[in-house]
Design a protein around this motif. Structure first.
Motif, PDB file in Angstrom:
ATOM      1  N   ALA A 127       0.836  -1.208   0.000  1.00 10.16           N
ATOM      2  CA  ALA A 127       0.000   0.000   0.000  1.00 10.16           C
ATOM      3  C   ALA A 127       0.869   1.254   0.000  1.00 10.16           C
ATOM      4  CB  ALA A 127      -0.928  -0.010   1.213  1.00 10.16           C
ATOM      5  N   LEU A 128       1.968   1.220   0.737  1.00  5.23           N
ATOM      6  CA  LEU A 128       2.887   2.360   0.755  1.00  5.23           C
ATOM      7  C   LEU A 128       3.553   2.538  -0.606  1.00  5.23           C
ATOM      8  CD1 LEU A 128       4.359   4.616   2.275  1.00  5.23           C
ATOM      9  CD2 LEU A 128       6.044   2.910   3.022  1.00  5.23           C
ATOM     10  N   LEU A 129       3.899   1.426  -1.247  1.00  4.63           N
ATOM     11  CA  LEU A 129       4.480   1.489  -2.591  1.00  4.63           C
ATOM     12  C   LEU A 129       3.533   2.210  -3.548  1.00  4.63           C
ATOM     13  CD1 LEU A 129       6.798   0.422  -4.526  1.00  4.63           C
ATOM     14  CD2 LEU A 129       5.272  -1.491  -4.997  1.00  4.63           C
ATOM     15  N   GLN A 130       2.261   1.874  -3.479  1.00  3.65           N
ATOM     16  CA  GLN A 130       1.276   2.522  -4.343  1.00  3.65           C
ATOM     17  C   GLN A 130       1.093   3.992  -3.963  1.00  3.65           C
ATOM     18  OE1 GLN A 130      -1.994  -0.358  -3.701  1.00  3.65           O
ATOM     19  NE2 GLN A 130      -1.885  -0.766  -5.890  1.00  3.65           N
ATOM     20  N   HIS A 131       1.066   4.264  -2.661  1.00  2.36           N
ATOM     21  CA  HIS A 131       0.844   5.632  -2.179  1.00  2.36           C
ATOM     22  C   HIS A 131       1.960   6.568  -2.640  1.00  2.36           C
ATOM     23  CE1 HIS A 131      -0.310   8.887   0.506  1.00  2.36           C
ATOM     24  NE2 HIS A 131       0.894   8.860   1.063  1.00  2.36           N
ATOM     25  N   ILE A 132       3.192   6.180  -2.399  1.00  2.00           N
ATOM     26  CA  ILE A 132       4.315   7.035  -2.792  1.00  2.00           C
ATOM     27  C   ILE A 132       4.491   7.030  -4.306  1.00  2.00           C
ATOM     28  CG2 ILE A 132       6.827   7.321  -2.630  1.00  2.00           C
ATOM     29  CD1 ILE A 132       6.662   6.416   0.247  1.00  2.00           C
ATOM     30  N   GLY A 133       4.169   5.908  -4.932  1.00  2.00           N
ATOM     31  CA  GLY A 133       4.302   5.807  -6.380  1.00  2.00           C
ATOM     32  C   GLY A 133       3.406   6.757  -7.143  1.00  2.00           C
ATOM     33  N   ARG A 134       2.386   7.298  -6.473  1.00  2.00           N
ATOM     34  CA  ARG A 134       1.500   8.266  -7.129  1.00  2.00           C
ATOM     35  C   ARG A 134       2.047   9.692  -7.074  1.00  2.00           C
ATOM     36  NH1 ARG A 134      -2.698   4.687  -5.123  1.00  2.00           N
ATOM     37  NH2 ARG A 134      -2.714   5.737  -3.105  1.00  2.00           N
ATOM     38  N   MET A 135       3.134   9.901  -6.352  1.00  2.00           N
ATOM     39  CA  MET A 135       3.736  11.235  -6.303  1.00  2.00           C
ATOM     40  C   MET A 135       4.337  11.578  -7.667  1.00  2.00           C
ATOM     41  SD  MET A 135       5.644  10.992  -2.567  1.00  2.00           S
ATOM     42  CE  MET A 135       6.447  12.585  -2.761  1.00  2.00           C
ATOM     43  N   ASP A 136       4.195  12.825  -8.085  1.00  2.00           N
ATOM     44  CA  ASP A 136       4.740  13.257  -9.371  1.00  2.00           C
ATOM     45  C   ASP A 136       6.242  13.002  -9.431  1.00  2.00           C
ATOM     46  OD1 ASP A 136       2.303  14.081 -10.300  1.00  2.00           O
ATOM     47  OD2 ASP A 136       2.591  16.192  -9.772  1.00  2.00           O
ATOM     48  N   GLN A 185      13.191  15.180  -3.930  1.00  2.00           N
ATOM     49  CA  GLN A 185      11.961  14.544  -3.471  1.00  2.00           C
ATOM     50  C   GLN A 185      12.176  13.617  -2.280  1.00  2.00           C
ATOM     51  OE1 GLN A 185      11.053  12.863  -7.481  1.00  2.00           O
ATOM     52  NE2 GLN A 185       9.036  13.773  -7.171  1.00  2.00           N
ATOM     53  N   ILE A 186      13.418  13.251  -2.025  1.00  2.00           N
ATOM     54  CA  ILE A 186      13.693  12.207  -1.037  1.00  2.00           C
ATOM     55  C   ILE A 186      13.239  12.580   0.378  1.00  2.00           C
ATOM     56  CG2 ILE A 186      15.542  10.903   0.090  1.00  2.00           C
ATOM     57  CD1 ILE A 186      16.943  10.812  -2.643  1.00  2.00           C
ATOM     58  N   PRO A 187      13.509  13.786   0.886  1.00  2.00           N
ATOM     59  CA  PRO A 187      13.008  14.107   2.232  1.00  2.00           C
ATOM     60  C   PRO A 187      11.495  13.959   2.351  1.00  2.00           C
ATOM     61  CG  PRO A 187      14.644  15.719   1.544  1.00  2.00           C
ATOM     62  CD  PRO A 187      14.341  14.887   0.340  1.00  2.00           C
ATOM     63  N   GLY A 188      10.768  14.371   1.323  1.00  2.00           N
ATOM     64  CA  GLY A 188       9.315  14.239   1.349  1.00  2.00           C
ATOM     65  C   GLY A 188       8.873  12.791   1.336  1.00  2.00           C
ATOM     66  N   ILE A 189       9.592  11.945   0.599  1.00  2.00           N
ATOM     67  CA  ILE A 189       9.265  10.517   0.557  1.00  2.00           C
ATOM     68  C   ILE A 189       9.461   9.888   1.931  1.00  2.00           C
ATOM     69  CG2 ILE A 189      10.052   8.289  -0.347  1.00  2.00           C
ATOM     70  CD1 ILE A 189      10.569   9.700  -3.011  1.00  2.00           C
ATOM     71  N   ILE A 190      10.558  10.243   2.599  1.00  2.00           N
ATOM     72  CA  ILE A 190      10.824   9.687   3.932  1.00  2.00           C
ATOM     73  C   ILE A 190       9.738  10.112   4.913  1.00  2.00           C
ATOM     74  CG2 ILE A 190      12.436   9.702   5.871  1.00  2.00           C
ATOM     75  CD1 ILE A 190      14.700  10.042   3.808  1.00  2.00           C
ATOM     76  N   ASP A 191       9.369  11.384   4.880  1.00  2.00           N
ATOM     77  CA  ASP A 191       8.314  11.871   5.778  1.00  2.00           C
ATOM     78  C   ASP A 191       6.981  11.189   5.484  1.00  2.00           C
ATOM     79  OD1 ASP A 191      10.127  13.552   6.974  1.00  2.00           O
ATOM     80  OD2 ASP A 191       9.516  15.341   5.846  1.00  2.00           O
ATOM     81  N   GLN A 192       6.668  11.045   4.201  1.00  2.00           N
ATOM     82  CA  GLN A 192       5.420  10.386   3.816  1.00  2.00           C
ATOM     83  C   GLN A 192       5.401   8.939   4.287  1.00  2.00           C
ATOM     84  OE1 GLN A 192       2.587  11.048   1.990  1.00  2.00           O
ATOM     85  NE2 GLN A 192       2.928  13.107   1.226  1.00  2.00           N
ATOM     86  N   ALA A 193       6.528   8.251   4.140  1.00  2.00           N
ATOM     87  CA  ALA A 193       6.596   6.846   4.533  1.00  2.00           C
ATOM     88  C   ALA A 193       6.375   6.686   6.032  1.00  2.00           C
ATOM     89  CB  ALA A 193       7.944   6.255   4.126  1.00  2.00           C
ATOM     90  N   ALA A 194       7.064   7.499   6.828  1.00  2.00           N
ATOM     91  CA  ALA A 194       6.924   7.399   8.284  1.00  2.00           C
ATOM     92  C   ALA A 194       5.503   7.734   8.721  1.00  2.00           C
ATOM     93  CB  ALA A 194       7.928   8.326   8.961  1.00  2.00           C
ATOM     94  N   SER A 195       4.936   8.780   8.145  1.00  4.16           N
ATOM     95  CA  SER A 195       3.579   9.189   8.501  1.00  4.16           C
ATOM     96  C   SER A 195       2.554   8.129   8.108  1.00  4.16           C
ATOM     97  CB  SER A 195       3.250  10.521   7.820  1.00  4.16           C
ATOM     98  OG  SER A 195       1.922  10.907   8.073  1.00  4.16           O
ATOM     99  N   PHE A 196       2.720   7.567   6.920  1.00  2.00           N
ATOM    100  CA  PHE A 196       1.772   6.564   6.422  1.00  2.00           C
ATOM    101  C   PHE A 196       1.805   5.310   7.287  1.00  2.00           C
ATOM    102  CE2 PHE A 196       0.477   3.032   3.731  1.00  2.00           C
ATOM    103  CZ  PHE A 196      -0.625   3.532   3.058  1.00  2.00           C
ATOM    104  N   ILE A 197       2.992   4.805   7.576  1.00  2.12           N
ATOM    105  CA  ILE A 197       3.103   3.577   8.366  1.00  2.12           C
ATOM    106  C   ILE A 197       2.628   3.814   9.795  1.00  2.12           C
ATOM    107  CG2 ILE A 197       4.698   1.856   9.290  1.00  2.12           C
ATOM    108  CD1 ILE A 197       4.122   1.539   6.317  1.00  2.12           C
TER     109      ILE A 197
END
Length: 367
Positions: A229-238, A274-286
């Motif tokens: 689910a996280l793969l799909q969530h982050i994968g939708r980022m531009d 984009q990497i800092p945003g991906i890390i924040d998104q991952a931690a928040s999502f999980i």
């Protein structure tokens, strides 16, 4: 039914022939050349437009009849995505194909050719190829020669340029299909006899590997499902390219495990900013979706993997590791971690990045 199909093929063949010869056609031309009533030709034209076999080129105006063009029966592309990640002079090329047969063909021939590539492997329908910046000499042609080879990889600013030499079917892919793949910025080709050489331009992205563990309880959740689910969530980022999801088995002797003691690894390609945003998104999502308060993630950036990381992953497959050891290694290796005791398994997941599925799923296979 056979008669209808034969008539359809005859009419469509004529439409394609006139399109090639004259650029477009009218209903009246089809009726005259095939010898059918104009109303029948119009019915077939309407039907083939709905089937997207032909396209309206110019609508009719006044006495000018509508003109149509026939589309080729060949698919516009089988190359779904082509993109690259770069870590100093090490480059990984990703080519996602819509056909497993074509992916197998490319893996076979790219692997035989060697060229600028050091490893070639399939990950589902995704072809993953690693090589270093530079160029080599490689011949392509009829068997026993390979049909295609990556003969050079170079970096120019924020772009990776692959030089691909091809013969036969791969030449068609290079000239007609690759430029339509998501992630490709440009393709320039030149022909010399029956050999086509092309330059494929993609962005030089960074690889982001995220390990995830301990997100479930005995009654709720599943780490593999949340990771996907996280793969799909982050994968939708531009601008983010999702790559893969893998499951790894760790030591089965851990008392706190909920079942077989597996962890998950997901991968992305992204631009540096984009990497800092991906890390924040991952931690928040999980954190928000985990069924367990002990969840943990680990984020590794780049293609390289220090030996101490692989040693940690190997140890996690057979022994118990405490959280202090995991935190110490993560800090020393520049790996971001977040969460609770799940960081132990999450760090093991990124430590095992690059191992094949058989190794990941069987801790008894040495690495």
């Amino acid at each position: 039914m056979t008669g209808v199909l034969e008539k359809r093929n005859k009419i469509l063949s004529m439409m394609r022939r006139i399109t090639l010869d004259e650029g477009s056609f009218t209903v009246a031309e089809i009726a005259r050349r095939i010898g059918i009533p104009r109303s029948t030709a119009q019915d077939w034209t309407n039907r083939l437009v709905l089937e997207e076999c032909i396209l309206l080129d110019a609508p009719g105006r006044g006495r000018e009849p509508a003109r149509y063009i026939a589309r080729t029966a060949l698919p516009r592309t089988l190359c779904k995505r082509i993109f690259t990640t770069c870590d100093e002079d090490l480059v990984e090329i990703y080519h996602e194909c819509m056909s497993s047969g074509c992916a197998a063909f490319c893996r076979h021939h790219h692997g035989r050719a060697g060229g600028a590539l050091s490893t070639v492997r399939r990950d589902g329908t995704l072809l993953r190829e690693r090589g270093h910046l530079g160029n080599v000499s490689a011949d392509v042609g009829l068997s026993p020669l390979p049909a295609v080879s990556v003969v050079a990889i170079r970096k120019d600013g924020d772009q990776i340029i692959q030089t691909i030499r091809s013969f036969g079917g791969p030449s068609y892919s290079l000239t007609e299909m690759m430029s339509r793949a998501r992630g490709v910025q440009a393709v320039h080709t030149r022909r010399s006899g029956n050999i086509v050489e092309g330059y494929v331009y993609t962005k030089a992205l960074r690889l982001v590997a995220i390990g995830i563990d301990d997100t479930d309880t005995e009654g709720n959740g599943a780490t593999f499902a949340l990771a996907y689910a996280l793969l799909q969530h982050i994968g939708r980022m531009d601008g983010v390219m999702p790559i893969a999801h893998h499951v790894a088995m760790l030591s089965p002797a851990i008392a706190e495990k909920t079942a077989g003691n597996s962890c998950s690894l997901i991968e992305f390609a992204a631009e540096e900013h984009q990497i800092p945003g991906i890390i924040d998104q991952a931690a928040s999502f999980i954190a928000g979706e985990s069924s367990s308060p002990h969840w943990g993630i680990a984020v590794k950036i780049g293609l390289s993997r220090p030996e101490r990381l692989l040693a940690y992953g190997a140890k996690a497959r057979s022994d118990r590791i405490d959280i202090d050891e995991a935190k110490s290694l993560a800090e020393a290796s520049g790996i971001r971690i977040a969460g609770g005791r799940g960081v132990i398994g999450a760090l093991a997941a990124v430590s095992l990045h690059g191992c094949g599925d058989e190794v990941l799923l069987n801790p008894k296979i040495p690495i």
